[in-house]
Scaffold this motif. Structure first.
Motif, PDB file in Angstrom:
ATOM      1  N   SER A 105       0.824  -1.210   0.000  1.00  0.00           N
ATOM      2  CA  SER A 105       0.000   0.000   0.000  1.00  0.00           C
ATOM      3  C   SER A 105       0.860   1.264   0.000  1.00  0.00           C
ATOM      4  O   SER A 105       0.450   2.284  -0.541  1.00  0.00           O
ATOM      5  N   ARG A 106       2.044   1.209   0.568  1.00  0.00           N
ATOM      6  CA  ARG A 106       2.935   2.374   0.542  1.00  0.00           C
ATOM      7  C   ARG A 106       3.274   2.748  -0.899  1.00  0.00           C
ATOM      8  O   ARG A 106       3.204   3.913  -1.283  1.00  0.00           O
ATOM      9  N   ASP A 107       3.627   1.746  -1.691  1.00  0.00           N
ATOM     10  CA  ASP A 107       3.945   2.012  -3.098  1.00  0.00           C
ATOM     11  C   ASP A 107       2.727   2.529  -3.857  1.00  0.00           C
ATOM     12  O   ASP A 107       2.835   3.461  -4.668  1.00  0.00           O
ATOM     13  N   VAL A 108       1.582   1.938  -3.603  1.00  0.00           N
ATOM     14  CA  VAL A 108       0.360   2.363  -4.297  1.00  0.00           C
ATOM     15  C   VAL A 108       0.011   3.805  -3.927  1.00  0.00           C
ATOM     16  O   VAL A 108      -0.335   4.619  -4.802  1.00  0.00           O
ATOM     17  N   LEU A 109       0.092   4.142  -2.647  1.00  0.00           N
ATOM     18  CA  LEU A 109      -0.208   5.512  -2.218  1.00  0.00           C
ATOM     19  C   LEU A 109       0.776   6.513  -2.817  1.00  0.00           C
ATOM     20  O   LEU A 109       0.396   7.621  -3.213  1.00  0.00           O
ATOM     21  N   TRP A 110       2.035   6.149  -2.900  1.00  0.00           N
ATOM     22  CA  TRP A 110       3.029   7.050  -3.485  1.00  0.00           C
ATOM     23  C   TRP A 110       2.696   7.332  -4.938  1.00  0.00           C
ATOM     24  O   TRP A 110       2.699   8.475  -5.372  1.00  0.00           O
ATOM     25  N   LYS A 111       2.409   6.266  -5.678  1.00  0.00           N
ATOM     26  CA  LYS A 111       2.097   6.439  -7.097  1.00  0.00           C
ATOM     27  C   LYS A 111       0.804   7.217  -7.290  1.00  0.00           C
ATOM     28  O   LYS A 111       0.673   7.978  -8.250  1.00  0.00           O
ATOM     29  N   MET A 112      -0.149   7.042  -6.390  1.00  0.00           N
ATOM     30  CA  MET A 112      -1.430   7.723  -6.511  1.00  0.00           C
ATOM     31  C   MET A 112      -1.267   9.232  -6.284  1.00  0.00           C
ATOM     32  O   MET A 112      -1.877  10.044  -6.981  1.00  0.00           O
ATOM     33  N   HIS A 113      -0.442   9.636  -5.341  1.00  0.00           N
ATOM     34  CA  HIS A 113      -0.275  11.049  -5.028  1.00  0.00           C
ATOM     35  C   HIS A 113       0.844  11.718  -5.809  1.00  0.00           C
ATOM     36  O   HIS A 113       0.912  12.946  -5.856  1.00  0.00           O
ATOM     37  N   ASN A 114       1.717  10.986  -6.396  1.00  0.00           N
ATOM     38  CA  ASN A 114       2.865  11.541  -7.096  1.00  0.00           C
ATOM     39  C   ASN A 114       2.993  10.902  -8.474  1.00  0.00           C
ATOM     40  O   ASN A 114       3.971  10.209  -8.763  1.00  0.00           O
TER      41      ASN A 114
END
Length: 188
Positions: free
Chosen positions: A157-166
C-alpha cells in the motif's frame, strides 16, 4: 497386565459425550465416595476407595479433550507392553486426597505419577500430528499469518499511495528534489 479401560470404569461407550461422562462420574462418585463408606468395614472401605480413585482417574482423562484423544490413540494400540500401567497390589501412596499420588507398579516409589513413554518411530507421526493440531499451535499460526499478511499489505500500500499522489515521479526523484531543497535552504 492390561491397562484399565476408562470407558468400562465409567460404564460408557467410546462415543460418549462430555455430558454423559460427567453424569456417569457423578453417579459413580456418589456411590463409591470414601466418606459414604467411612462406617463400613475396612475391606469395604478399601474397595470403595480403590473404585473411587479408578473412577476419578477415568473421569480426569476422559473429560479433557487432549488427554482423551491421547488415551484413545494409546488404547487402540493396547498390545504395546511399554504402556501397561494397571494398579498392582491395589497400593496407593498418598492418602491425603482422592485421585492423586497413585502408585503404578511395584517397581516405583511412593508418590510417583505415571509418565507416558517417549514417542517411538511407530507413533511419532501421531505425536507430531497432535502437536500441529493443538489449539495453541493453530492460534499462533493464524496470528503469525495475519502479522505477515499485514506487513505485506502495508508494504504494497505504501507504493500504491506514493504512485497515486505523485504520478510521474519516482521515489528517487522525490529524494533528489528534497536534497536540492535542503541545499538551497542552507545557502540562504
Amino acid at each position: 497386565m492390561e491397562r484399565e479401560d476408562y470407558y468400562k470404569v465409567l460404564g460408557l461407550n467410546r462415543k460418549a459425550s462430555k455430558e454423559e461422562i460427567k453424569e456417569a462420574f457423578r453417579k459413580l462418585a456418589v456411590k463409591y465416595h470414601p466418606d459414604k463408606h467411612s462406617q463400613s468395614s475396612q475391606a469395604v472401605t478399601e474397595r470403595a476407595t480403590l473404585r473411587f480413585k479408578q473412577i476419578s482417574e477415568a473421569y480426569e482423562v476422559l473429560v479433557d479433550d487432549r488427554r482423551r484423544a491421547d488415551y484413545n490413540i494409546r488404547s487402540s494400540s493396547s498390545s504395546s507392553s511399554s504402556f501397561n500401567n494397571r494398579y498392582t497390589n491395589n497400593t496407593y501412596a498418598n492418602n491425603s486426597g482422592y485421585g492423586y499420588g497413585y502408585r503404578y507398579g511395584s517397581n516405583r516409589g511412593p508418590n510417583t505419577y505415571y509418565n507416558p513413554p517417549s514417542p517411538s518411530a511407530s507413533n511419532a507421526f501421531h505425536f507430531a500430528f497432535r502437536f500441529l493440531t493443538t489449539r495453541a499451535f493453530l492460534v499462533n499460526l493464524v496470528f503469525a499469518g495475519a502479522f505477515f499478511g499485514g506487513t505485506v499489505i502495508l508494504d504494497m500500500s505504501r507504493d500504491v499511495l506514493w504512485k497515486m499522489h505523485n504520478s510521474g515521479k519516482s521515489f528517487e526523484d522525490a529524494l533528489a528534489y528534497i536534497d536540492k531543497a535542503k541545499a538551497h535552504k542552507d545557502e540562504m
